[in-house]
Design a protein around this motif. Structure first.
Motif, PDB file in Angstrom:
ATOM      1  N   TRP A 236       0.836  -1.196   0.000  1.00 48.60           N
ATOM      2  CA  TRP A 236       0.000   0.000   0.000  1.00 48.60           C
ATOM      3  C   TRP A 236       0.876   1.253   0.000  1.00 48.60           C
ATOM      4  O   TRP A 236       1.894   1.298   0.696  1.00 48.60           O
ATOM      5  CB  TRP A 236      -0.887   0.024   1.234  1.00 48.60           C
ATOM      6  CG  TRP A 236      -1.984  -0.983   1.251  1.00 48.60           C
ATOM      7  CD1 TRP A 236      -1.905  -2.279   1.647  1.00 48.60           C
ATOM      8  CD2 TRP A 236      -3.348  -0.771   0.874  1.00 48.60           C
ATOM      9  NE1 TRP A 236      -3.126  -2.901   1.535  1.00 48.60           N
ATOM     10  CE2 TRP A 236      -4.037  -1.995   1.073  1.00 48.60           C
ATOM     11  CE3 TRP A 236      -4.060   0.331   0.395  1.00 48.60           C
ATOM     12  CZ2 TRP A 236      -5.383  -2.144   0.799  1.00 48.60           C
ATOM     13  CZ3 TRP A 236      -5.412   0.192   0.122  1.00 48.60           C
ATOM     14  CH2 TRP A 236      -6.064  -1.025   0.319  1.00 48.60           C
ATOM     15  N   PRO A 237       0.488   2.274  -0.707  1.00 45.15           N
ATOM     16  CA  PRO A 237       1.204   3.552  -0.591  1.00 45.15           C
ATOM     17  C   PRO A 237       0.832   4.238   0.720  1.00 45.15           C
ATOM     18  O   PRO A 237      -0.061   3.804   1.441  1.00 45.15           O
ATOM     19  CB  PRO A 237       0.683   4.345  -1.802  1.00 45.15           C
ATOM     20  CG  PRO A 237      -0.679   3.792  -2.052  1.00 45.15           C
ATOM     21  CD  PRO A 237      -0.600   2.326  -1.697  1.00 45.15           C
ATOM     22  N   ALA A 238       1.562   5.317   1.028  1.00 45.68           N
ATOM     23  CA  ALA A 238       1.275   6.066   2.252  1.00 45.68           C
ATOM     24  C   ALA A 238      -0.129   6.658   2.170  1.00 45.68           C
ATOM     25  O   ALA A 238      -0.560   7.155   1.123  1.00 45.68           O
ATOM     26  CB  ALA A 238       2.309   7.166   2.446  1.00 45.68           C
ATOM     27  N   GLY A 239      -0.843   6.578   3.282  1.00 45.62           N
ATOM     28  CA  GLY A 239      -2.192   7.131   3.347  1.00 45.62           C
ATOM     29  C   GLY A 239      -2.276   8.269   4.347  1.00 45.62           C
ATOM     30  O   GLY A 239      -1.266   8.885   4.712  1.00 45.62           O
ATOM     31  N   VAL A 240      -3.480   8.529   4.809  1.00 49.22           N
ATOM     32  CA  VAL A 240      -3.749   9.617   5.745  1.00 49.22           C
ATOM     33  C   VAL A 240      -4.007   9.015   7.119  1.00 49.22           C
ATOM     34  O   VAL A 240      -4.864   8.134   7.266  1.00 49.22           O
ATOM     35  CB  VAL A 240      -4.973  10.446   5.287  1.00 49.22           C
ATOM     36  CG1 VAL A 240      -5.297  11.533   6.298  1.00 49.22           C
ATOM     37  CG2 VAL A 240      -4.727  11.041   3.911  1.00 49.22           C
TER      38      VAL A 240
END
Length: 771
Positions: A236-240
């Motif tokens: 997963w890419p970086a999220g919030v």
């Protein structure tokens, strides 16, 4: 005698009906109201010293008292004044007060001179009866203040303008109408999903939340089905970072997100695979959707990197992200790991297993094998301390009856019928609840304090009967005879049900693999496994009833039977003490005191009933029965107590509480980890801990290997531990998993431990990490 047998049958039916009533219908998200329709709010200022709030709550919805508040700039106030609500024990917040229908509140204060309006910030949260809670809500509402004595006549024109703009009058204006929250979108429009092949060795997944919606990273999981092709660990890419009311600190995505899913292949040929994605998301300031599942087919080209040596390496299944929530730093590391795959930590999914009788679900297990394991597991269940006293009394009762062969067969068949009906009821309940999305396993009912209390009452009452405080029939021969030939089919059937009930805290060898197969199969196959378990439990008594040679070996009736009957009361009393202790761990000492008082009243009622029943008259026995019914009130009353404070947990020194994050960090650091999933109500767990895991031999082995001992407590319902059990295809506790130092797959140990098994597993875990 028949009256009492009928009373016990009624109690058994009520208990089964109560268990079956727990299941709820599946929720249709489209039926939920928008939050402003479910909780319509009207705010006004009748004078310059008060602001009044008026909620109109739709039928089937309610608001929490402790989640409400309000304040306004330029309006010093002492706090929102709320009426008393209806007391309610909530599954999320414990003991709370709620409002239904209509609720009015007031905020007293003083408006600053010269102000003609206030911006009021209102906070509230509510739920629907169907089991979905809205996120916490905040509204900023402009409220017009009445004119002060010095106000000019131009205030009337200002009020007209505010009305047209919808900025504070009681009636909703044009702007308020435009701000009305949109209806929730259907899940397929709220969360778009698709997948394509990115070469022959990975898939590229795309999630597209609609504007105003967000997706949880840590509530997702992926499964790839294909010939020799499985899913790896998603990247997963970086999220919030987001603090969620129910899930804590999580990572979410408001914008479209692409996720790389590596594939593990056993061949390099082109193929078509089926990808099943499970995920969950919410509407901002609106509803949260139940977990969603999408399945797509993807055509894979031939792999350009596959080799035969790579295929010989055990494939690593995908980690279900729900079991291992990560932080933002973890996400950034996952992004960086694309350039350096060697940095990835292998997931915590077990591949090797030392569990006896293992039968991995959907992995080569057959229904015939599962039925055989279930039959063996049920047979061995007779040797567990939960069941052995009941079986002993039943066999002794048959020996003392002196009946014919036909009579012995009838006793055996009615006892078997009781066992099978009870196992089928528990199995259908567990399968039905799992079908609604609840993860349950063997012994799940003992996570409910009311069930533990009811079981304590049951075994205590059996102990009183064995001690002669009261009898189930007219003979003083006691329960051994009453549950044998003297009560006929009703007594035999009830004893079978009782054997199933008291077997709940125990899990025997071979049961784990059989139940794992059951929970991963169709409803018919699962029911067959539960019936095979029951048949195994009833098999010894069936053999005694149908094999004359075995029946002839039973001891002759005599005075020793009365002594044995009274002696067997004391294991029942000790079992009741243990159950009350379990209840104390679940709901604290106040709940223990309540149930102990109820047991004393029950003993008084049964003693009084026995003394008066033979003296004629109906008033005294009736009053005794009413007292006995009143003594049952604590069974329901324990639910009003909350769990004890975390500080009261008596975890042994040197142990680490289970968390997915801590486990991932230890494995990434190259530390061997011994994971023990246990529960206070699990007899097998406590036996293993006393015989093996609490001894100095085990502690010395941990120190010598540098391993960490991690304990997960499933005494209460715990979503993280349930997810860990599901990940390892376990149907309940105990579960023991040893993770090696090199980050490889964990090894699942047998249900019954020995020093040798544990020491060898720790040695293997350390050897795997040696250079």
């Amino acid at each position: 005698m028949m009256r009492i047998a009928g009373w016990w049958r009624a109690l058994a039916l009520v208990a089964l009906a109560t268990l079956c009533g727990v299941a709820q219908a599946a929720l249709d998200v489209d039926d939920l109201l928008p939050v402003d329709d479910a909780f319509a709010l009207r705010v006004q200022a009748p004078d310059r010293e008060h602001i009044e709030f008026d909620w109109t709550i739709a039928d089937g919805y309610y608001l929490y008292r402790h989640r409400m508040g309000a304040e306004a700039d330029g309006f010093p106030a002492g706090g929102l004044q709320l009426p008393d609500g209806k007391r309610h024990v909530d599954e999320f917040f414990g003991e709370v007060e709620t409002y239904r229908g209509r609720m009015r509140a007031s905020l007293p204060g003083t408006a600053a001179d010269g102000r003609d309006r206030l911006v009021v910030r209102v906070r509230f949260q509510g739920c629907a009866d169907v089991g979905i809670c809205y996120p916490p809500q905040t509204r900023e509402i402009t409220v017009a203040l009445p004119d002060s004595p010095s106000a000019s006549g131009r205030a009337g024109f200002a009020a007209l303008g505010r009305s047209l703009l919808g900025t504070g009058t009681p009636a909703r204006g044009v702007a308020d109408a435009l701000r009305t929250q949109a209806l929730p979108l259907p899940e397929t429009r709220a969360f778009g999903f698709d997948a394509i092949a990115d070469g022959g060795d990975r898939l590229l997944l795309r999630f597209v939340p609609a504007p105003g919606y967000y997706l949880y990273r840590d509530r997702s999981g992926f499964e790839v089905r294909g010939d020799g092709i499985t899913a790896g660990t998603p990247r997963w890419p970086a999220g919030v970072d987001h603090h969620d009311e129910h899930f804590g600190n999580v990572v979410v995505y408001f914008d479209p997100v692409d996720v790389e899913l590596p594939l593990q292949r056993r061949h390099g040929d082109a193929a078509t695979v089926a990808l099943t994605a499970t995920f969950q998301g919410c509407q901002a300031d609106g509803i949260c959707y139940p977990p969603m599942t999408r399945t797509v087919e993807v055509a894979l080209p031939a792999s350009q990197t596959w080799t035969a040596s790579a295929a010989s390496t055990p494939a690593t299944p995908a980690v279900d992200a729900r079991t291992a929530p990560a932080t933002s730093a973890d996400a950034e590391e996952a992004v960086d790991s694309r350039a350096n795959p060697a940095r990835e930590t292998p997931p915590a999914d077990p591949i090797t297993s030392a569990s006896d009788g293992a039968l991995p679900a959907r992995a080569g297990g057959s229904l015939a094998g599962a039925l055989l394991l279930a039959l063996l597991g049920g047979l061995l269940l007779n040797l567990m301390p939960c069941v052995l006293p009941i079986l002993s009394l039943k066999v002794v009762g048959l020996a003392s009856s002196g009946g014919s062969r036909a009579s012995a067969r009838r006793h055996a068949l009615w006892y078997t019928a009781g066992v099978l009906v009870a196992f089928a009821s528990v199995g259908l309940l567990a399968i039905g609840l799992r079908a609604t999305g609840q993860a349950l396993g063997w012994g799940f009912q003992l996570q409910q304090p009311w069930f533990v209390a009811a079981l304590a009452y049951l075994v205590f009452a059996v102990g009183l009967a064995l001690s002669g405080v009261f009898t189930l029939g007219g003979s003083i021969g006691g329960v051994a005879q009453s549950l044998g030939s003297r009560t006929g089919p009703a007594g035999d059937f009830f004893t079978g049900v009782l054997a199933c009930v008291v077997a709940s805290p125990c899990i025997a060898p071979f049961m784990g693999g059989a139940l794992a197969f059951a929970f991963a199969s169709s409803g018919v196959a699962a029911l067959g496994v539960f019936l095979a378990l029951g048949l195994g439990l009833a098999l010894p008594f069936l053999l005694v009833g149908f094999v004359p040679a075995l029946a002839d070996r039973l001891p002759r009736p005599g005075p020793w039977m009365e002594t044995l009957k009274q002696a067997m009361a004391f294991p029942m009393y000790l079992t009741a003490v243990w159950l009350v202790w379990v209840l104390g761990r679940q709901r604290g000492v106040d709940a223990m005191a309540l149930v102990i008082g109820g047991l004393a009243v029950l003993a008084l009622a049964l003693w009084w009933f026995e003394r008066r029943r033979w003296r004629g008259g109906r008033v005294a026995p009736a009053l005794a029965l009413l007292l006995a019914v009143a003594a049952l009130w604590p069974v329901a009353g324990v639910e009003r107590f909350g769990p004890p404070a975390p500080g009261t947990d008596m975890r042994e020194p040197g142990t680490v509480a289970y968390s997915a994050e801590r486990l991932a960090a230890l494995r990434a650091a190259g530390t061997p980890v011994f994971v023990n999933m246990t529960a206070d109500w699990c007899v097998t767990c406590k036996a293993n801990e006393r015989r093996v895991l609490s001894r100095d031999t085990f502690r010395d082995a941990l120190a010598a290997t540098g391993a960490t001992y991690m304990v997960g407590d499933w005494t209460h319902t715990d979503a993280a531990i349930t997810a860990f059990l599901e990940e390892h295809r376990a149907v309940g506790v105990p579960l023991y998993v040893v993770y090696p130092a090199d980050g490889g797959p964990g090894e699942v140990l047998p249900t019954l431990l020995t020093d040798g098994i544990v020491l060898e597993a720790l040695a293997r875990a350390t050897a795997h990490g040696a250079p």
